[in-house]
Design an enzyme around this catalytic site. Structure first.
Site, PDB file in Angstrom:
ATOM      1  CG  HIS A  98      -2.115  -0.865   1.053  1.00 46.65           C
ATOM      2  ND1 HIS A  98      -2.074  -2.204   1.360  1.00 46.65           N
ATOM      3  CD2 HIS A  98      -3.369  -0.622   0.600  1.00 46.65           C
ATOM      4  CE1 HIS A  98      -3.265  -2.735   1.112  1.00 46.65           C
ATOM      5  NE2 HIS A  98      -4.064  -1.811   0.654  1.00 46.65           N
ATOM      6  N   GLY A  99       1.991   1.209   0.611  1.00 53.76           N
ATOM      7  CA  GLY A  99       2.797   2.420   0.647  1.00 53.76           C
ATOM      8  C   GLY A  99       4.183   2.126   1.177  1.00 53.76           C
TER       9      GLY A  99
END
Lengths: 280, 494
Positions: free
Chosen positions: B349-350
């Protein structure tokens, strides 16, 4: 059209028509909306719908100047989180002819928000907003509910309440933000854009003036503010342009270092109203 | 008082959002051209051109990396299919996956690795420039599509499938065209849903205008735009107060309320996007997998993950969890696999340790839940037990979102501090009332689904087709009247 789509289309058409009719003929106006972004939009739309003789353009510092004291002669399109350039571009592209536009100089290092300008000026939105309340920000269902709630609870406009910890944190943040002069290339570009917009307004016979809103004395002489002040004054000298003097003896009172308290906002607004006559 | 900050300065962003006029113009032209001819080749070419235009709208050079990724997937999948030798096939598959992951790692995780090993990023020089290269938008999604293609072709060949659904091409160029189309199909290019190659390739063929299921398209688009524009974009204005220093002035109860609102916002943002993508794909005759199935009714963490971002969960399950052994190698190994897969999912996600921690948070919840599986509380069918399980899952999931909202650990700590210290502050009613206005439709959406099989007798009409039509009509009106300030989809940054 398949049969199941019919209820969708009919309901949408009927509910829209009913709501539009209701707000078009509703015997009230909406002045307070649910959040600051909506307030930005509402103020720009109010300016476009009215014919004020003076317009203030600026950032959230100007935004806080009470419209109750300014209206109807003076429109306030200070943009929260925005720049004077955005309001200036809206005025320039609007076709309106106020006598005077006053530009807040404090945060001219912030860029022009082209999307916000387009959103206000493009066809058909502007046309629709001009003729039908239902397309104006203040009259969307949430803002109408918000208005209803504030009327029911007899809530008055209160100032933002910050805890000492929050006020301190905001102040430190400002101190950090203002610790360095603005990035020169972008800032010069902003000044050029401002100059172009000012020239365009002047060509239409609109006078242009400037003002610097007072902030916390500890931040007024920060590297960022000193550089902005110097460059803006150089680009728009007081001999050529009208500059209002809004400084508060003994220093301004602010919530967080930069945004004036309600009392000082009101005092500053009265100064603007008094001094703007010198600019005509 | 301050402006909203963007999704992040490190992204090469796509300026064309699903809510932009330019997008609607592109969609209209593409749709008109698409159904002029029924030929699959022609229709794929139309969608391919439209997808590349959509992606390159403001940054044409983004196409270089996308093109490289598609070419890589084309070559490796083609060679795996062509190659007769098992070892060579395996080598192509490993190579394809490794290069795809390297590209992703280089663009997405370089700074994280550097900052973790060395410290703050150098301001200039070659290394500074290298680390300053922005992250191309959608890279996490199209890289996963590429990996899916390579692995699916490899698995199909290994299992001896003679009629692999992917094996319809006539030569390398046809494979390239289909692969480019698979990776770039605009409804799912930027933020999914992640569609597996084996599910997408068989759908490629000539489509007829008469086959469009208009009600399905309208339903997906109306609910999608409603969730995004009306719910998520409006809540986005209100949930900024979770970040310091704004949170310092909020009472504990207000902060809890806003955190719940953020939970609804992130669902509405991403589920809205997914539904729009599904509706758009349907318009062109393609079925994308469901991505959300009422996740907030889940009564267990494992159920939550079969309802939230389902296409990513399925991808991680098929391509990471099962290959690691899944739950077949004993309880301990299962727990380790769960923690590992969810942490990797978090990092996907990041590029930040907060995302890894978010993954670990969910991995731990899944592992603990697995340990508690045989207990009475877990098995009880009593209403109170069900409600308690639901509250636990919703609470843990919602708390976990703070790591999404505030990817800086310091900010999370400050928020926690404010929530604890501000117990004495007065509860402000105004904001929660407005939040409720936007939260209510999402709650109702979940409740209606929960009771769909056994609706209360007096309210049974709510589940009829006509009532659904009326609800969609009202939502359509709300989209026109109440759309918030358009903000980029939260998942665009991933």
């Amino acid at each position: 059209m398949e049969r199941p789509l019919l209820p969708v289309a009919v309901t949408a058409a009927l509910s829209f028509a009913a709501y539009a009719t209701f707000v078009q003929f509703a015997p009230f106006t909406v002045k307070v909306v649910q959040n600051q972004v909506d307030t930005n939009m509402m103020r720009a739309q109010n300016f476009l719908a009215a014919s004020p003789d003076t317009v203030l353009v600026g950032s959230s510092l100007t935004f806080r100047l009470p419209t109750s004291l300014l209206e109807p002669q003076v429109a306030n399109i200070g943009m929260v989180g925005g720049s004077s350039l955005t309001g200036l571009a809206i005025v320039d592209g609007s076709g309106q002819k106020p006598k005077l536009v006053l530009i807040e100089s404090n945060l001219l290092e912030r860029p022009l928000d082209k999307d916000a300008v387009q959103a206000q000026l493009r066809f058909p939105e502007r046309f629709l907003r001009q003729h039908f309340r239902v397309f104006r920000t203040g009259y969307d269902p949430a803002n109408l509910i918000w208005r209803g709630l504030t009327s029911l609870t007899h809530q008055t406009v209160a100032d933002i309440v910050l805890t000492p910890q929050a006020a301190r944190a905001f102040y430190l943040e400002q101190q950090q933000l203002k610790a360095h002069p603005p990035e020169p290339v972008n800032f010069q570009h902003n000044l050029q854009q401002t100059a172009a917009l000012v020239a365009s307004l002047e060509a239409k016979g609109i006078k242009v003036g400037f003002f610097e809103l007072p902030i916390n004395p500890g931040l007024m002489n920060s590297p960022a503010d000193t550089a902005v002040r110097r460059e803006v004054r150089r680009a728009f000298p007081s001999g050529r342009y009208c500059w209002l003097d809004l400084q508060i003896p003994g220093g301004a009172h602010t919530l967080d270092g930069v945004h004036l308290t309600l009392e000082d906002s009101a005092a500053t607004t009265r100064k603007i109203l008094a001094q703007r006559k010198n600019c005509f | 008082m301050r402006g909203l900050t963007g999704a992040g300065s490190r992204f090469w962003g796509v300026r064309m959002l699903f809510t932009d006029r330019a997008f609607f113009a592109l969609l209209f032209c593409t749709f008109a051209a698409y159904y002029l001819r029924r030929s699959a080749g022609y229709q794929i070419a139309v969608l391919l051109i439209a997808s590349l235009l959509f992606y390159a709208w403001s940054q044409p050079w983004l196409l270089i990396l996308l093109g490289f990724s598609a070419l890589l997937s084309t070559v490796t999948s083609y060679e795996i299919e062509r190659e007769q030798d098992d070892r060579a096939r395996r080598a192509w598959a490993i190579g394809g996956v490794a290069v795809n992951l390297t590209v992703l790692a280089f663009f997405k995780y370089d700074r994280l690795v550097y900052a973790s090993l060395v410290g703050s990023q150098p301001a200039g020089g070659f290394l500074g420039t290298l680390l300053g290269v922005p992250l191309p938008i959608g890279i996490s999604f199209y890289t996963f599509h590429g990996i899916s293609l390579v692995v699916d072709v490899f698995r199909a060949r290994r299992s001896g499938e003679t009629q692999s659904p992917l094996k319809q091409e006539r030569g390398f160029l046809d494979r390239a065209r289909r692969t480019f189309f698979y990776l770039t199909f605009f409804p799912q290019l930027i933020a999914g849903p992640i569609v597996k190659a084996r599910d997408f390739y068989p759908q490629m063929g000539g489509k007829l205008f008469a086959d469009i299921h208009w009600y399905g398209v309208a339903k997906a688009l109306i609910i999608g735009f409603f969730l995004k524009s009306v719910v998520a974009d409006n809540l986005a204005q209100q949930t900024t107060v979770l970040a310091p220093p704004f949170c310092y002035s909020q009472s504990t109860l207000n902060l809890v309320f806003v955190l719940v609102a953020y939970s609804i916002q992130i669902f509405s943002d991403f589920a809205g996007y997914s539904l729009i993508a599904i509706g758009l794909a349907r318009l062109f005759g393609y079925a994308l997998p469901d991505n959300f199935r009422f996740p907030y009714i889940a009564q267990s963490f494992s159920e939550f993950w079969t309802r939230w971002h389902m296409s990513l969960s399925a991808w991680l399950r098929d391509y990471v969890y099962y290959p690691l052994g899944g739950n077949r190698k004993g309880p301990r190994r299962t727990y380790v696999n769960l923690l590992l897969v969810m942490t990797l999912g978090g990092l996907w996600h990041g590029a930040g340790w907060s995302y890894a921690l978010w993954g670990l948070w969910h991995g731990s919840a899944l592992a603990l839940e697995r340990m508690a599986r045989g207990t009475r509380v877990y098995l009880s069918e009593a209403r109170i037990a069900k409600a308690a399980r639901w509250a636990l899952v919703f609470g843990v999931v919602t708390l976990g979102w703070t790591l999404f909202k505030l990817p800086d650990f310091h900010q999370v700590r400050e928020l926690a501090g404010a929530a604890w210290n501000n117990r004495h502050l007065r509860f402000s009613r105004g904001v929660p009332i407005m939040l409720t206005l936007y939260i209510a439709p999402v709650v109702l959406y979940h409740v209606l689904y929960q009771f769909r099989d056994r609706p209360p007798r007096r309210l049974a009409f709510l589940w009829s087709m006509r009532a659904e039509g009326v609800a969609l009509g009202v939502m359509l009106t709300a989209i026109v009247l109440q759309a918030g300030n358009p903000a980029p989809f939260i998942y665009f940054q991933f």
